[in-house]
Design a protein around this motif. Structure first.
Motif, PDB file in Angstrom:
ATOM      1  N   ARG A  58       0.823  -1.203   0.000  1.00  0.00           N
ATOM      2  CA  ARG A  58       0.000   0.000   0.000  1.00  0.00           C
ATOM      3  C   ARG A  58       0.861   1.258   0.000  1.00  0.00           C
ATOM      4  N   TYR A  59       1.924   1.235   0.754  1.00  0.00           N
ATOM      5  CA  TYR A  59       2.776   2.420   0.881  1.00  0.00           C
ATOM      6  C   TYR A  59       3.991   2.402  -0.042  1.00  0.00           C
ATOM      7  N   LEU A  60       4.130   1.323  -0.823  1.00  0.00           N
ATOM      8  CA  LEU A  60       5.302   1.209  -1.688  1.00  0.00           C
ATOM      9  C   LEU A  60       5.426   2.370  -2.677  1.00  0.00           C
ATOM     10  N   PRO A  61       4.353   2.805  -3.356  1.00  0.00           N
ATOM     11  CA  PRO A  61       4.497   3.944  -4.276  1.00  0.00           C
ATOM     12  C   PRO A  61       5.040   5.192  -3.589  1.00  0.00           C
ATOM     13  N   ALA A  62       4.555   5.493  -2.387  1.00  0.00           N
ATOM     14  CA  ALA A  62       5.045   6.672  -1.666  1.00  0.00           C
ATOM     15  C   ALA A  62       6.514   6.509  -1.283  1.00  0.00           C
ATOM     16  N   ILE A  63       6.879   5.295  -0.883  1.00  0.00           N
ATOM     17  CA  ILE A  63       8.276   5.018  -0.516  1.00  0.00           C
ATOM     18  C   ILE A  63       9.179   5.199  -1.730  1.00  0.00           C
ATOM     19  N   LEU A  64       8.732   4.662  -2.877  1.00  0.00           N
ATOM     20  CA  LEU A  64       9.514   4.812  -4.103  1.00  0.00           C
ATOM     21  C   LEU A  64       9.643   6.281  -4.507  1.00  0.00           C
ATOM     22  N   LEU A  90       9.509   9.025  -2.612  1.00  0.00           N
ATOM     23  CA  LEU A  90      10.411   9.747  -1.710  1.00  0.00           C
ATOM     24  C   LEU A  90      11.856   9.286  -1.879  1.00  0.00           C
ATOM     25  N   SER A  91      12.044   7.984  -2.163  1.00  0.00           N
ATOM     26  CA  SER A  91      13.405   7.466  -2.388  1.00  0.00           C
ATOM     27  C   SER A  91      14.008   8.086  -3.646  1.00  0.00           C
ATOM     28  N   GLY A  92      13.203   8.163  -4.712  1.00  0.00           N
ATOM     29  CA  GLY A  92      13.692   8.753  -5.945  1.00  0.00           C
ATOM     30  C   GLY A  92      14.069  10.208  -5.791  1.00  0.00           C
ATOM     31  N   SER A  93      13.224  10.992  -5.115  1.00  0.00           N
ATOM     32  CA  SER A  93      13.521  12.411  -4.913  1.00  0.00           C
ATOM     33  C   SER A  93      14.748  12.587  -4.033  1.00  0.00           C
ATOM     34  N   LEU A  94      14.898  11.733  -3.031  1.00  0.00           N
ATOM     35  CA  LEU A  94      16.063  11.805  -2.145  1.00  0.00           C
ATOM     36  C   LEU A  94      17.349  11.507  -2.909  1.00  0.00           C
ATOM     37  N   LEU A  95      17.322  10.496  -3.775  1.00  0.00           N
ATOM     38  CA  LEU A  95      18.501  10.153  -4.566  1.00  0.00           C
ATOM     39  C   LEU A  95      18.876  11.287  -5.525  1.00  0.00           C
ATOM     40  N   LEU A  96      17.877  11.856  -6.185  1.00  0.00           N
ATOM     41  CA  LEU A  96      18.152  12.952  -7.125  1.00  0.00           C
ATOM     42  C   LEU A  96      18.716  14.160  -6.405  1.00  0.00           C
ATOM     43  N   TRP A  97      18.140  14.488  -5.256  1.00  0.00           N
ATOM     44  CA  TRP A  97      18.648  15.624  -4.473  1.00  0.00           C
ATOM     45  C   TRP A  97      20.074  15.367  -3.993  1.00  0.00           C
ATOM     46  N   ALA A  98      20.324  14.157  -3.495  1.00  0.00           N
ATOM     47  CA  ALA A  98      21.647  13.822  -2.958  1.00  0.00           C
ATOM     48  C   ALA A  98      22.716  13.801  -4.040  1.00  0.00           C
ATOM     49  N   LEU A 146      25.257   8.814  -7.240  1.00  0.00           N
ATOM     50  CA  LEU A 146      23.883   8.335  -7.029  1.00  0.00           C
ATOM     51  C   LEU A 146      22.961   8.657  -8.198  1.00  0.00           C
ATOM     52  N   ILE A 147      23.375   9.576  -9.055  1.00  0.00           N
ATOM     53  CA  ILE A 147      22.537   9.937 -10.201  1.00  0.00           C
ATOM     54  C   ILE A 147      22.342   8.750 -11.140  1.00  0.00           C
ATOM     55  N   PHE A 148      23.261   7.780 -11.091  1.00  0.00           N
ATOM     56  CA  PHE A 148      23.176   6.627 -11.986  1.00  0.00           C
ATOM     57  C   PHE A 148      22.118   5.604 -11.557  1.00  0.00           C
ATOM     58  N   ILE A 149      21.534   5.784 -10.370  1.00  0.00           N
ATOM     59  CA  ILE A 149      20.448   4.898  -9.934  1.00  0.00           C
ATOM     60  C   ILE A 149      19.207   5.698  -9.507  1.00  0.00           C
ATOM     61  N   ALA A 150      19.265   7.019  -9.625  1.00  0.00           N
ATOM     62  CA  ALA A 150      18.221   7.875  -9.057  1.00  0.00           C
ATOM     63  C   ALA A 150      16.875   7.756  -9.766  1.00  0.00           C
ATOM     64  N   PHE A 151      16.862   7.330 -11.034  1.00  0.00           N
ATOM     65  CA  PHE A 151      15.605   7.214 -11.767  1.00  0.00           C
ATOM     66  C   PHE A 151      14.963   5.832 -11.637  1.00  0.00           C
ATOM     67  N   ILE A 152      15.655   4.895 -11.017  1.00  0.00           N
ATOM     68  CA  ILE A 152      15.123   3.540 -10.893  1.00  0.00           C
ATOM     69  C   ILE A 152      13.788   3.502 -10.133  1.00  0.00           C
ATOM     70  N   PRO A 153      13.621   4.265  -9.040  1.00  0.00           N
ATOM     71  CA  PRO A 153      12.303   4.263  -8.383  1.00  0.00           C
ATOM     72  C   PRO A 153      11.168   4.727  -9.305  1.00  0.00           C
ATOM     73  N   LEU A 154      11.448   5.660 -10.205  1.00  0.00           N
ATOM     74  CA  LEU A 154      10.424   6.121 -11.134  1.00  0.00           C
ATOM     75  C   LEU A 154      10.038   5.019 -12.120  1.00  0.00           C
ATOM     76  N   PHE A 155      11.024   4.275 -12.609  1.00  0.00           N
ATOM     77  CA  PHE A 155      10.725   3.172 -13.529  1.00  0.00           C
ATOM     78  C   PHE A 155       9.934   2.073 -12.819  1.00  0.00           C
ATOM     79  N   LEU A 180       7.446  12.553  -6.466  1.00  0.00           N
ATOM     80  CA  LEU A 180       8.874  12.335  -6.668  1.00  0.00           C
ATOM     81  C   LEU A 180       9.543  13.576  -7.264  1.00  0.00           C
ATOM     82  N   LEU A 181       8.966  14.078  -8.356  1.00  0.00           N
ATOM     83  CA  LEU A 181       9.599  15.192  -9.073  1.00  0.00           C
ATOM     84  C   LEU A 181       9.471  16.507  -8.304  1.00  0.00           C
ATOM     85  N   PHE A 182       8.346  16.722  -7.638  1.00  0.00           N
ATOM     86  CA  PHE A 182       8.161  17.959  -6.885  1.00  0.00           C
ATOM     87  C   PHE A 182       9.125  18.022  -5.703  1.00  0.00           C
TER      88      PHE A 182
END
Length: 535
Positions: free
Chosen positions: A4-10, A12-20, A30-39, A58-60
Motif C-alpha cells: 500500500r505504501y510502496l508507491p510513496a516510498i519509491l 520519496l526514495s527517488g527524490s532523495l537520490l536525485l537531491w543527494a 547516485l545519479i546513476f540509480i536515481a531514476f530507478i524508483p520512477l521506472f 517524486l519530481l516535486f
C-alpha cells in the motif's frame, strides 16, 4: 501494508537520490540509480491518476529540495510557483512514457523514455518559460574530469548517459527478479554504458587532445560584495562605482587586457544608450583607462533605449507616466575603453517572472507582474545589441554572458562560433542569499568551459567570482560575501570544438525521434480502430 505504501516510498526514495546526487553534494554517483524508483513506479502502479500523483510527488520533492532557494526572495510564493510549474513540465515525458510502454516492447519503451525526456529538456531551453537548472547533464558540474567529452555532446550527452545507465541497471534487476536470469550474464551492459564515457574522458585528460591556443591575456575580475537589496538605493550608486574603481586599481597593470565587473554594476537606474559615452561614470572609468590604454572594461549595466514613431516597437517596450515616450530597459553589458564608443550587449535569456513575463506579447496586461528586486521592475527588452566585445589593442573577442545566460550550452556555443576567444560571466546572484543557488551557478560555468574549450572569467557581485580554465578546473576564486579582486593570465582560444561547430545534435535527434514516435502512435490508433470497426 508494505504494498500500500510502496508507491510513496519509491517516490520519496527517488527524490532523495536525485537531491543527494545534485551539485554541490559530493554524492554525484547516485545519479546513476536515481531514476530507478520512477521506472519501478511505472511498472507497479496501474491506475493512471495514482501514478500521476506518485510521479508528481517524486519530481516535486526533487525540485523543492534542489532549488528551494528560488523562493528566498521578497516574494517567497515565487519559489513555490517555479517548483510547481517545473514539476508539471517534467511530468509530460514521464506520462508519455507510461502511455507508450503499453503498446511497445520493454526495450523500445526504455528508448522512448530517453527520447521523451531529452526532447523535454531541449524544448525547455527554447521557450519563454525556460528553466534549464535541472537539466540532467548538469549533475556532473563538480566533476569535469568525468565529462571532458562534453566538447562533442554538450550537457545533453550527460542526460543520455544518466538515463541509459539507470535503465540498463533497472533492466538487469528486473530480469533477475522476475525471470531469474543470471545477473553476471547481463551486468556487462550497464557496466559498459557506465565505463565507456569515463574511459573517453580519461583519454582526453591524458593530454592526447590539446587544442591550439594563442598567447596569454591578463584579466582583472572585481567582486565588490554589495548587498543586492541595497545597491539600487540612490545614495549608494556613487559609492559603489568608486569602490569598484578602487578595487580595480589594486590589480590593474600595463599588461591588463580586460577588467570585468559584475551584473548591473553601472547605471543601476538606467542610462540612455545614445548618451552612455557622456555619463559621469563612463568618464571616471576612462580617466583610469587612460593610464592603462591596453585595457578594456566590461561591466554589467542597466541601459535604456528610446523608440521613435517610425521604429518597430517590441512587446517589452513601456511608456513613461505621461505616455509620450516609448522605451525599453535592458539588463546589459557595456564595453568601455579609451575611445568615444561604448559597446552595448543586451541580455537575451531572461529569467521568467523576474526579468520577463512569458509571452507578454499575447498577455500585455501582465507586464506589471514581474517581480521587483529593488531595481527597475517589468519585463526587460530583448532587441539585439552587439554579439561580442573586442579589445582593440589585442583583438581578443569575448562573449559577456549575463547571469542566467551561462546555463544555456548551445546559446553560449553559438557566440563562440561567432568568434569569442574567452567567456565572461557577469552575475548578481546574491539575491538568493548564501544558498546552493550561487554555488550551483558557479559549478555550471565549468561545463561551458569544457563544451567550448574557452577560459571563463566570472565576476559575481557577492561571489563566488572565479577563473576557470578550458578543462573546467577552477584556477582561482574569491569566497562568497567578501570583497576582493582576482588577477589571472587566461589563454584566448580560436579552436572550435565539435559541439561549437554543430550544436546539440543529440537533442535534435531526440526531437526527430519523438515526432516519429508520436506519428507512429497515431498510426497504431487508427489501424486498431479500423480493425475494431471491421469486427
Amino acid at each position: 501494508m508494505a504494498k500500500r505504501y510502496l508507491p510513496a516510498i519509491l517516490s520519496l526514495s527517488g527524490s532523495l537520490l536525485l537531491w543527494a546526487a545534485w551539485p554541490t553534494s559530493p554524492l554525484t554517483f547516485l545519479i546513476f540509480i536515481a531514476f530507478i524508483p520512477l521506472f519501478r513506479l511505472a511498472d507497479i502502479v496501474e491506475n493512471r491518476a495514482r501514478f500521476f500523483g506518485s510521479a508528481f510527488l517524486l519530481l516535486f520533492c526533487w525540485n523543492v529540495a534542489t532549488t528551494w532557494w528560488v523562493g528566498n526572495t521578497t516574494v517567497p510564493a515565487s519559489g513555490v510557483a517555479a517548483n510547481l510549474l517545473n514539476t508539471l513540465f517534467m511530468l509530460v515525458p514521464v506520462m508519455g512514457y507510461r502511455r507508450t510502454r503499453k503498446w511497445v516492447s520493454p526495450t523500445l519503451a526504455y528508448f522512448t523514455f530517453i527520447v521523451y525526456w531529452m526532447t523535454f529538456e531541449y524544448i525547455h531551453l527554447q521557450w519563454e518559460l525556460s528553466w534549464p537548472w535541472l537539466s540532467l547533464g548538469n549533475a556532473f558540474a563538480m566533476h569535469p574530469n568525468w565529462v571532458q567529452w562534453y566538447e562533442y555532446t554538450g550537457v545533453s550527452g550527460g542526460t543520455l548517459w544518466i538515463l541509459a545507465t539507470n535503465l540498463a541497471i533497472y533492466h538487469v534487476w528486473f530480469q533477475y527478479k522476475f525471470y531469474r536470469k543470471p545477473v553476471l550474464k547481463q551486468i556487462w551492459k550497464p557496466v559498459l554504458i557506465l565505463a565507456v564515457p569515463f574511459g573517453i574522458s580519461a583519454y582526453i585528460n591524458m593530454g592526447l587532445h590539446v587544442p591550439t591556443e594563442g598567447t596569454g591575456a591578463e584579466v582583472v575580475v572585481v567582486q565588490p560584495n554589495i548587498d543586492p537589496y541595497d545597491k539600487f538605493a540612490d545614495e549608494n550608486e556613487s559609492l559603489e562605482v568608486n569602490k569598484m574603481l578602487q578595487l580595480t586599481q589594486k590589480a590593474i597593470t600595463n599588461r591588463t587586457s580586460f577588467i570585468v565587473w559584475p551584473e548591473t554594476a553601472l547605471f543601476v537606474h538606467g542610462a540612455w544608450e545614445n548618451k552612455l559615452t557622456y555619463e559621469d561614470y563612463t568618464q571616471k572609468i576612462r580617466l583610469l583607462l587612460q593610464q592603462y590604454p591596453k585595457a578594456t572594461l566590461v561591466s554589467g549595466a542597466v541601459t535604456l533605449k528610446r523608440y521613435n514613431q517610425n521604429d518597430e516597437i517590441p512587446s517589452s517596450a513601456r511608456r513613461n507616466s505621461d505616455g509620450d515616450m516609448v522605451y525599453d530597459v535592458f539588463n546589459a553589458g557595456v564595453q568601455i575603453d579609451t575611445s568615444n564608443v561604448v559597446g552595448v550587449y543586451h541580455k537575451s535569456k531572461l529569467v521568467p517572472g523576474v526579468e520577463l513575463i512569458p509571452y507578454v506579447h499575447y498577455l500585455s496586461f501582465m507586464n506589471s507582474l514581474a517581480l521587483d528586486f529593488g531595481g527597475i521592475s517589468g519585463s526587460y527588452g530583448r532587441s539585439p545589441g552587439v554579439e561580442l566585445m573586442e579589445n582593440k589593442a589585442t583583438h581578443i573577442k569575448v562573449f559577456p554572458t549575463i547571469c542566467y545566460e551561462s546555463v544555456y550550452s548551445e546559446f553560449v556555443a553559438e557566440h563562440v562560433r561567432e568568434g569569442a576567444n574567452i567567456l565572461f560571466i557577469m552575475t548578481n546572484d546574491g539575491w538568493w542569499g548564501n544558498t546552493e543557488g550561487h554555488r550551483q551557478h558557479l559549478q555550471y560555468a565549468r561545463l561551458r568551459a569544457i563544451e567550448t574549450r574557452r577560459w571563463v572569467a566570472r565576476s559575481a557581485n557577492t561571489g563566488i567570482s572565479a577563473i576557470i580554465n578550458k578543462n573546467g578546473e577552477i584556477v582561482d576564486s574569491l569566497p562568497y560575501w567578501e570583497e576582493g579582486v582576482l588577477k589571472a593570465t587566461v589563454t584566448p582560444n580560436s579552436y572550435l570544438t565539435f559541439y561549437v561547430k554543430y550544436g546539440d545534435l543529440l537533442s535534435k535527434a531526440a526531437v526527430l525521434f519523438c515526432i516519429l514516435l508520436i506519428l507512429y502512435s497515431f498510426f497504431l490508433r487508427l489501424t486498431r480502430k479500423r480493425i475494431t470497426n471491421t469486427l
